[in-house]
Design an enzyme around this catalytic site. Structure first.
Site, PDB file in Angstrom:
ATOM      1  CB  SER A  95      -0.782  -0.044   1.220  1.00  0.00           C
ATOM      2  OG  SER A  95      -1.492   1.111   1.284  1.00  0.00           O
TER       3      SER A  95
ATOM      4  CE1 TYR B 101      -3.906  -2.312   5.502  1.00  0.00           C
ATOM      5  CE2 TYR B 101      -3.326  -0.053   4.733  1.00  0.00           C
ATOM      6  CZ  TYR B 101      -3.583  -1.230   4.455  1.00  0.00           C
ATOM      7  OH  TYR B 101      -3.588  -1.499   3.116  1.00  0.00           O
TER       8      TYR B 101
END
Length: 296
Positions: free
Chosen positions: A148, A161
């Site tokens: 990501s 995260y």
């Protein structure tokens, strides 16, 4: 290539993809199968395989669906064993399974912290650990991990995260510095920005699941954060959020590349967002070479 009876047969590469019930994994399974890969499409809950089974039947796709829970080592090893028994090799591991999570560290439970780490980081580690002996023996292979922009840039309410995705980036980079050159195994981190799939719905759900989260001193910051998310979601013309197929297409290009980059962003927005971190070495290749030279 096998030559038999004056005919040339191009052997398909096989690919194990995790998290294929929806989103990027679902689109990747179909796209790879349409581009001469034998696909082992894995998912935790086989009850969610209905739509993929339908597409396999309709389009006669070379896809086999496997049970694989990235949080359970026995499940990972069983799936890898199945592939080895059938094909004798694993050409590509595509670590796609993951889950969004947005919540403050203070207000996250121990179970939530362990869960977000297991799904997004340790699952990648244990899947990689399971396939490496076979790739090392065959002196070839490729490991692709969906990380990501959050694996490069920390963001509000996403620190747990992002921490897991940062860990994947470091794990892949470390492997690339010595396993890559010694055993002809290629490593790539694919770094999307926002994705318009169930992944985003899950992330928002995890944000607001507890009523007490949007209270106290974090409330005004959280409200600004959510307002910004909603604004970006409406700016589709700037492609802040990509489709699962768009990200899957980048993954296919990486898998077909004889010299793939260590890291690649999937959109201009993602590239711009990470620019301060990546401009000196956009694809990570220079750093891998430098570290390998320094230590080896």
């Amino acid at each position: 290539m096998n030559i038999h009876s004056n005919k040339i047969t191009i052997m398909k590469k096989n690919v194990l993809i995790t998290g294929t019930s929806t989103g990027v994994g679902f689109e990747s399974a179909i796209l790879f199968a349409k581009n001469n890969f034998k696909v082992y499409a894995s998912m935790r809950n086989l009850k969610k395989a209905v739509e993929l089974e339908k597409r396999i039947a309709e389009e006669n796709l070379d896809i086999e669906i496997l049970s694989l829970d990235v949080t359970k080592i026995d499940s990972i090893n069983a799936a890898v064993k199945t592939i080895i028994e059938k094909d004798g090799k694993i050409d590509v591991l595509y670590n796609n399974a993951g889950a969004g999570f947005a919540k403050t560290t203070e207000q996250s439970t121990e179970a939530e912290i362990r869960w977000v780490t297991d799904v997004n980081y340790l699952g990648v580690v244990f899947c990689t650990q399971a396939v490496l002996p076979y790739m090392r023996k065959q002196k070839s292979g490729q490991i692709i991990s969906i990380t990501s922009v959050g694996g490069l840039v920390g963001q509000p309410f996403n620190e747990l995260y992002c921490g897991a995705k940062f860990a994947v980036e470091g794990f892949m980079e470390g492997l690339a510095t010595y396993v890559g050159g010694a055993f002809n195994i290629k490593f790539t981190c694919i770094e999307p920005g926002g994705i318009s799939t169930e992944f985003m719905t899950s992330a928002i759900g995890k944000t607001a699941v507890d009523g007490e989260f949007a209270t106290g001193e974090y409330l005004p910051i959280f409200e600004r954060y959510m307002a910004g998310n909603q604004k970006r979601a409406q700016e589709s013309k700037e492609q802040v959020y990509q489709t699962g197929l768009e990200v899957a297409t980048v993954a296919l290009e990486v898998a077909q590349n004889e010299q793939p980059p260590l890291r690649i962003r999937t959109s201009k927005w993602a590239e711009d967002f990470c620019n301060l971190k990546t401009k000196a070495d956009p694809d990570g290749t220079k750093l891998v070479q430098q570290i390998s030279k320094t230590f080896l």
